[in-house]
Design an enzyme around this catalytic site. Structure first.
Site, PDB file in Angstrom:
ATOM      1  N   LYS A  54     -30.042  72.245  43.827  1.00 32.01           N
ATOM      2  CA  LYS A  54     -29.717  72.646  45.103  1.00 32.01           C
ATOM      3  C   LYS A  54     -31.182  73.346  45.545  1.00 32.01           C
ATOM      4  CE  LYS A  54     -24.762  72.425  44.890  1.00 32.01           C
ATOM      5  NZ  LYS A  54     -23.541  73.243  44.697  1.00 32.01           N
ATOM      6  N   GLN A  98     -20.708  79.010  44.583  1.00 28.47           N
ATOM      7  CA  GLN A  98     -20.623  77.804  43.314  1.00 28.47           C
ATOM      8  C   GLN A  98     -19.242  78.230  42.699  1.00 28.47           C
ATOM      9  OE1 GLN A  98     -22.756  75.406  43.102  1.00 28.47           O
ATOM     10  NE2 GLN A  98     -21.417  74.451  41.541  1.00 28.47           N
ATOM     11  N   ASP A 121     -20.197  73.960  52.426  1.00 29.41           N
ATOM     12  CA  ASP A 121     -19.316  73.045  51.500  1.00 29.41           C
ATOM     13  C   ASP A 121     -18.021  72.568  52.135  1.00 29.41           C
ATOM     14  OD1 ASP A 121     -20.029  73.094  49.044  1.00 29.41           O
ATOM     15  OD2 ASP A 121     -19.615  74.691  48.483  1.00 29.41           O
TER      16      ASP A 121
HETATM   17  N1  GUN Z   1     -18.787  72.921  41.976  1.00 30.11           N
HETATM   18  C1  GUN Z   1     -18.418  71.513  41.786  1.00 30.11           C
HETATM   19  N2  GUN Z   1     -18.963  70.951  42.802  1.00 30.11           N
HETATM   20  C2  GUN Z   1     -19.076  72.060  43.912  1.00 30.11           C
HETATM   21  C3  GUN Z   1     -19.340  71.885  45.354  1.00 30.11           C
HETATM   22  O1  GUN Z   1     -19.661  70.937  45.958  1.00 30.11           O
HETATM   23  N3  GUN Z   1     -19.638  73.219  45.692  1.00 30.11           N
HETATM   24  C4  GUN Z   1     -19.494  74.119  45.045  1.00 30.11           C
HETATM   25  N4  GUN Z   1     -19.600  75.484  45.673  1.00 30.11           N
HETATM   26  N5  GUN Z   1     -18.897  74.285  43.873  1.00 30.11           N
HETATM   27  C5  GUN Z   1     -18.988  73.208  43.196  1.00 30.11           C
END
Ligand code: GUN
Length: 295
Positions: A54, A98, A121
């Site tokens: 990211k 996350q 998110d």
């Molecule tokens: N863990 C797996 N996919 C995601 C996501 O899209 N966002 C976050 N914050 N954690 C994740």
């Protein structure tokens, strides 16, 4: 690439160019670039990889990114305080926590603490409610990425039977809501299957579009897929492989070798849904910064 493969990497690269151009316009107008922050708690290897990807993607398009790393033993209270700090920080347009979090932290409580306007998110209950009602909001990154992937691959969804495998809050449930909504890219007939679904194969064989998000390596076999169906594979699993330089190779929830010969279109792993999830987060961050700059 074989002509039935949906190339998520190429489509994501196209969208990244579009985002980079929009960020460049902001900078030309002397508006601060969008700023995304990510909080990561603990050392989960997959999460570390995602957060670094990211950060790299942000860098590629001119979005500022900051990672806050917190130790595994971080308490729920400390994490709530960190969220409050980012909620208040005017320099941060949006942030994510996350997942998964260590077991001693209640993820629901953490997500509820995020300022919904900074919840890029799209996991906050307010934003999920808005999505359900068809109101403008941040869409969760993976479902948003799947929709974009289908759109840009000219897959018609209205009136089609979409079968979704898996009902997680991050993927299965929101994608089934989005595809069934009465809205521009919805109007599908959606069946949401899960671990207690009976006669699964009978249902998956009826799918015009099959979305696999169950978290089981190579679960979907050719016998479960109708000829010509569009197959979207959300899974990503490391399989130990001493012949590979990294010591592992990646597979999805779909047995790609088998299913590719039956499917009309199929996403690979890696290079399918994964890159789309990341660009969706960039799109949400850009949207968050527009709220700040009121453009
Ligand atoms: N863990 C797996 N996919 C995601 C996501 O899209 N966002 C976050 N914050 N954690 C994740």
């Amino acid at each position: 690439m074989s002509n039935n493969i949906i190339d998520g990497k190429a489509i994501a690269a196209e969208i990244k160019k579009e985002i980079a151009a929009k960020v460049a316009l902001m900078i030309d107008a002397e508006i601060e670039a969008p700023h995304l922050a990510a909080i990561i708690v603990g050392e989960d290897a997959a999460s570390q990889t995602y957060v670094v990807s990211k950060e790299k993607a942000c860098h590629d398009v001119g979005i500022t990114s900051t990672i806050y790393r917190m130790p595994e033993k971080t308490t729920e209270k400390e994490l709530l305080e960190m969220i409050e700090f980012l909620n208040q920080d005017p320099d941060i347009d949006g942030f994510i926590v996350q997942l998964p979090l260590p077991k001693h932290i209640n993820a629901d409580k953490i997500i509820e603490k995020i300022n919904p306007d900074k919840d890029v998110d799209g996991f906050h209950p307010r934003n999920i409610g808005m999505m359900q009602l068809g109101l403008p909001t941040y869409l969760p990154a993976t479902p948003f990425g799947i929709i974009e992937l289908l759109k840009r691959s000219n897959v018609e969804v209205a009136g089609k039977h979409c079968v979704v495998l898996g009902r997680s809050n991050i993927v299965g449930t929101p994608i089934s809501i989005l595809l069934s909504r009465k809205s521009e890219y919805g109007n599908a007939t959606v069946t949401l299957c899960h671990s207690l679904t009976q006669n699964l194969e009978e249902i998956t064989k009826q799918a015009d579009i099959l979305i696999a998000a169950i978290g089981q390596p190579e679960f979907v076999k050719a016998s479960m897929v109708k000829k010509g169906a569009v197959v979207i594979d959300v899974g990503i699993h490391r399989i130990d492989d001493s012949a590979s330089e990294k010591g592992y190779h990646l597979v999805g929830d779909v047995d790609f070798e088998e299913v590719a010969s039956v499917a009309g279109k199929i996403t690979p792993v890696p290079g399918g849904v994964g890159p789309m999830t990341i660009v969706s987060l960039l799109q949400n961050t850009l949207l968050a910064s527009k709220k700040r700059t009121r453009q």
